[in-house]
Structures are given as structure tokens and as C-alpha cells.
Write an enzyme that holds these catalytic residues in place. Structure first.
Site: not given
Lengths: 104, 487
Positions: B81, B156, B180
């Protein structure tokens, strides 16, 4: 506890965020819409739960000594503006101008 | 072995074959890069990958010392990420304010992945500063759901979820603050794990809400996720909130056989997570999973976590409050974007208002408001007191003899992009996940079936640092469901 335009401008100033006027108006509605859902917390019987958050509860503390992290790139490779090893920022408006205009 | 065959095998098996010389050291990387090219780019692509480092990944694969050391991820590509610091690719947190920023140091989890033999060819898209539940808030465009491009992959960590679901990598790193990893894992039909707060180092994870943040792992299977967590878990002197608790073998129960592998395991079903409003078809899939757990020998009983409904109001006070402080560092002085304005203050305001997107701006303002004079007691202090009650709910249930809890991960399947206009409606996507972050307990999502072709996730939660029991149940349920988990 409704949020007003003045409240939005006040917290935007605290947070160093510049907001256009039309954005201030829309944020009043958005923040009030969100905060309305928070009112339920006022009704909760918190019993013996402390209102004082204990930030250190369960946290392992270390010696208060510098623990530098080795950087693999020099700061001037990623800093927006540097001179002689210092980060440069715009001159404070409260300071008088000098012959050396610009950043200082 | 074909690229497709390589990517369809468990990461642990491929790594073992690479160590033994049965598979070339760069074969998994090549397969992953080809899959990424096919899935990601172009107007019809997923837009899940933001930055790549093919030369670096190839060099790392070539430099693997296969004869020495323990390399459980030898040659395995892992997607990361965009809010986890890497030295070889940008770390922008999906934000314009960090456009082009390359960290001068690496996160501890990245160092651990490298030490385990992993190669790191790509960074993935995310909601800006991890604030969102759909990956629609990225400055670099939305990520699409791999199974239906009109829908969101969740967020997210939507980019990481999408690349794993699309078969680009077997394992990816995400981050969790309120769900997330688990929510996008549920939306995309893969496994997503949020470890116990303190189980994994946060050093190099760009801070959003420091008392909630934790690096998480995606896997195509329970074993892939367990292997990923095995590698990154453990205390770190660079993160004083990481905890020195022994890391057990999370993969120990992967082959536990017998008819009743969950004999002696007590599974709680918290009534607050099974509301009457729950979609009937989702309830059917959850009931089917519960029947499997019973058949596996688990003692399933109903329990209560009475403060569950307060989690979202508490979360959306605590997280923005911490974010308003953490994001103060993005001021145009030391790194990232600088926009000139009228003097120093004008520069701060111009930089931050042009660098942050609408959702981040909204949360900074919300956080600043609930911490400001006159509102601190009413909002922040009260939210912290209620947070303690939410944590106490879990403590009591686990103290009563329950080993794991089983719940839905999300209230709905993946929704259509652009369909949630009201911020609070979007926040409710986290209704079943935010509690684990507030309480600090470990939790994971695994696929349990589909509705109209869209995946549904079942969530397991355990007591602090008992990820091992959580994985034990997850392995058994995955085996029991078999192909039903994806149909």
C-alpha cells in the site's frame, strides 16, 4: 451544538487550511450532518469509565534518548527549500524586510 | 510451469520450490508483472497499481541467497500500500501533498519482507491518507472492482485488495484504522487480516490515527495471509507501541485433520452484528458458515457486545482528532508539496488546502473541532470513555470462555462507484469492523460465498494476541466451505 460558519473558519485557521467561501458554507452542512450522529454519545451511561483518557495505559515506555533513523537520501533531495543545512520558510510577516529579500 | 499455474499456487509452496531450485527465482515475479500489465493499465484497467520498481524487484530476485538463511517468501512478489515507506518507490498516501515523495528510510515491515526473500515490484492505490471505504478518494483516480468495474473494491486499501483478487500477487500489505483491510477483502472475495494493535511495527507506516493504525495483510487464501503476517509480526525497537509477545506459528493448524478440528473451540455470535436489517441472502451465507463451524466441532453460542452501535460515532471522533494532529506535519516545510502564499502562514494554508483532498480536509476540520476549546469534553473525552466501554465488551466476552467471534464483515456487498454521496453513509461501511480497531483486538475477513456474483465476507475476531486461534478457525472454515466460498 450546531457548527456555524464562524466555527468552520475558526477551526480552519487552527488547522492552517485555507477555505474558499463556498466551501465554508458546504462544510457547515457536512460537519453538522456528521456531528448529529455523535450526539448519541451524550446519552451513554459511562458509569465508572474515566473521562480522562489515559494515553500511557498499557504502553511500553522507552528511555528518552535520541534514536536517530539512518536516512538513505540527503534532506535536500526531498525538502522543498534548503540553504546551508537549514529548511527555508517564507519570512514571517511580523519581521521587517531586510536587504536580503525573499525567504529567510 | 505456466505463469497462471504459478500464481494459482500457495505462496509458501512456490517459495519452497524456488529455494529448492525447482522453480526459477524470478518466475513468480515475471508471472506477477505480466498479470499486472494485463489487469491494471488503460481506460479499462483496475488502476490498482500506482508505482512500480521492476528493475529493483528483478535485482532483489537475482540477489537472493537461496543456499543460506530462512526465506519463507523467496522470490514471492508482494504488493504494498502507498502509505508504507519504501526507498525504491514513491510513498504518496494517495495524496497530491506527497506527489513524487520518495522516503529516505524504509518501514520495518518492508525490511522484514525483504529479509524473508520477498520481492517488491509495486505500490498500490488507496484512499488519501487511508481516509475512505471505497478507494474513490485517491488523488490518482479511483480503483475498480476486479469482478465488476462499475463497483468499488472497498477501501482504504482497495488497490492492494484488487491486485490480490485479480491474481496479480498472492500477498499484499494494507493498513487498518477502522476496517481498511477487512472491508476491501470482503468486497473482493479474498482474505484480509488486521493483527492485534502492537503485533506489527508501525515504523514507516504513515500515521493517520496512531492509537488505531496497524499494518494488515491480504492473501488469496488463509495460508497466504498467515504466511504474510508470520513474516511481518514481532516487536520493533523503532515502534514503542509494538509489543514483545512471542509470535506463534500461525500456519501450524493448516493441515489439522480429523472430523472435528474445532473441537473445544467456542465461537460467539454477537447479536448486535446480526441485526434484523441484515440482507436476507447475506444472512443465509452466514448461517451456512455457522453450520459448517458446528459441523467442525465448534461450540457456537450467542453473545452480546452491547456498545457496538456506538463504535462509528466514537471512531469518527477519535480517528479525525488524531488525524488532525498527525497531518499537521504536512506543511510545505520539510518534504512534499509547497505552494507559496502570503508569508509563512499563507504558505502553510495554500500548501495544505491545495495538497489535501475534500475528505481529508473534512476530517482534519472535524478532528480540530472536537479537540478545540469548548468541545473537547463533550466530544473527545466522552468518546474516549465510550471507547473503553467498547473494549470492555470484548474483554468480558472473551473472559467468559469464548475463543473467537463470528460476524459479517460488511453490511452490504461492493457498492457502485459514486453511489454514496453522504459522508456518514460511507462511514457506516465500517460498522462491523471499527470495533476491533477501537478495542485493539485481532480480526480477519474471509470469503464465505457470493450474492449476484459479488463476494461476501465473514469476520472472525479473537482476544488480544490470539491470532493463532483465529487462523485455526479460518483454516478449518476455508476447507469446509471449499468452492462454496466463491460461489
Amino acid at each position: 451544538m450546531a457548527v456555524s460558519e464562524n466555527d468552520v473558519r475558526h477551526v480552519a485557521a487552527l488547522a492552517r487550511l485555507g477555505l474558499a467561501d463556498d466551501r465554508v458554507q458546504s462544510l457547515v452542512g457536512e460537519l453538522n450532518g456528521i456531528l448529529a450522529h455523535m450526539d448519541v454519545l451524550q446519552q451513554v451511561d459511562i458509569g465508572g469509565a474515566s473521562l480522562d483518557p489515559d494515553a500511557t495505559q498499557g504502553m511500553r515506555m522507552r528511555e528518552d534518548v535520541p534514536n536517530p533513523i539512518a536516512l538513505h537520501r540527503a534532506r535536500d533531495e526531498f525538502a522543498p527549500s534548503m540553504r546551508d543545512g537549514f529548511f527555508l520558510v517564507p519570512r514571517l510577516s511580523t519581521h521587517g524586510s531586510t536587504d536580503d529579500e525573499g525567504e529567510g | 510451469m505456466s505463469a497462471e499455474a504459478l500464481l494459482s499456487r500457495p505462496a509458501a509452496d512456490v517459495a519452497a520450490d524456488i529455494v529448492a531450485g525447482r522453480v526459477p527465482r524470478d518466475a513468480a515475479l515475471d508471472a506477477s508483472l505480466a498479470a499486472m500489465d494485463a489487469a491494471n493499465a488503460g481506460p479499462d484497467g483496475l488502476n490498482a497499481v500506482l508505482w512500480t520498481d521492476t528493475p529493483g524487484a528483478r535485482a532483489d530476485a537475482a540477489a537472493l541467497s537461496l543456499d543460506t538463511g530462512d526465506l519463507p517468501l523467496a522470490g514471492i512478489p508482494v504488493a504494498v500500500k502507498d502509505n508504507i515507506a519504501t526507498r525504491t518507490m514513491p510513498t504518496t498516501c494517495g495524496s497530491k501533498i506527497l506527489e513524487g515523495y520518495v522516503s529516505p528510510f524504509e518501514a520495518t515491515v518492508i525490511a522484514k519482507l525483504r529479509a524473508a526473500g520477498a520481492v517488491l515490484p509495486m505500490k498500490t492505490n488507496m484512499d488519501e491518507f487511508a481516509m475512505g471505504s471505497s478507494t474513490e478518494n485517491s488523488a490518482w483516480g479511483i480503483t475498480r472492482h476486479p469482478l465488476d468495474h462499475t463497483r468499488v473494491p472497498g477501501g482504504s486499501s482497495g488497490g492492494s485488495a484488487a491486485v490480490v483478487a485479480a491474481g496479480v500477487t498472492r500477498i499484499a500489505l494494507g493498513s487498518e484504522t477502522g476496517g481498511s483491510v477487512r472491508q476491501p477483502a470482503a468486497f473482493c472475495g479474498i482474505v484480509g487480516v488486521k493483527p492485534t494493535y502492537g503485533r506489527v511495527s508501525r515504523h514507516g507506516l504513515v500515521a493517520f490515527a496512531s492509537s488505531l493504525d496497524q499494518v494488515g495483510v491480504f492473501g488469496q487464501s488463509v495460508d497466504d495471509a498467515a504466511l504474510g503476517l508470520q513474516v511481518i509480526a514481532g516487536a520493533d525497537p523503532l515502534d514503542s507501541t509494538s509489543v514483545s509477545v512471542p509470535v506463534p506459528d500461525y500456519r501450524a493448524s493448516r493441515e489439522s485433520g480429523g472430523d472435528k478440528p474445532l473441537d473445544g473451540v467456542v465461537v460467539g455470535l454477537p447479536e448486535e452484528y446480526w441485526p434484523d436489517s441484515l440482507d436476507a441472502r447475506m444472512r443465509e451465507l452466514l448461517d451456512r458458515a455457522v453450520q459448517r463451524l458446528i459441523a467442525l466441532g465448534a461450540d457456537v453460542r450467542k453473545v452480546s457486545l452491547p456498545h457496538t452501535s456506538l463504535a462509528i460515532p466514537v471512531y469518527y471522533i477519535v480517528a479525525p482528532a488524531e488525524a488532525s494532529s498527525n497531518l499537521a506535519r504536512f506543511d510545505g516545510v520539510r518534504y512534499g508539496l509547497r505552494v507559496e502564499g502570503d508569508g509563512l502562514r499563507g504558505m502553510y494554508e495554500a500548501t495544505r488546502s491545495q495538497g489535501f483532498g475534500p475528505e481529508v480536509t473534512r476530517r482534519i476540520l472535524l478532528g480540530t473541532y472536537v479537540l478545540s476549546a469548548g468541545y473537547y469534553d463533550a466530544y473527545y473525552k466522552r468518546a474516549m470513555a465510550v471507547r473503553r466501554l467498547i473494549g470492555d465488551d470484548f474483554t468480558k466476552v472473551f473472559a467468559s470462555g469464548v475463543h473467537v467471534l463470528f460476524t459479517p464483515t460488511t453490511p452490504t456487498t461492493a457498492f457502485v462507484a459514486g453511489s454514496k454521496k453522504d459522508p456518514y453513509e460511507m462511514y457506516m461501511s465500517d460498522i462491523f469492523t471499527a470495533t476491533a480497531n477501537l478495542a485493539g483486538v485481532p480480526a480477519m475477513s474471509q470469503p464465505i460465498g457470493r450474492i449476484d456474483g459479488l463476494p461476501v465476507g465473514g469476520q472472525l475476531l479473537a482476544s488480544h494476541f490470539d491470532e493463532a486461534t483465529m487462523f485455526r478457525v479460518a483454516y478449518a472454515l476455508e476447507r469446509a466451505l471449499g468452492g462454496e466460498a466463491h460461489s
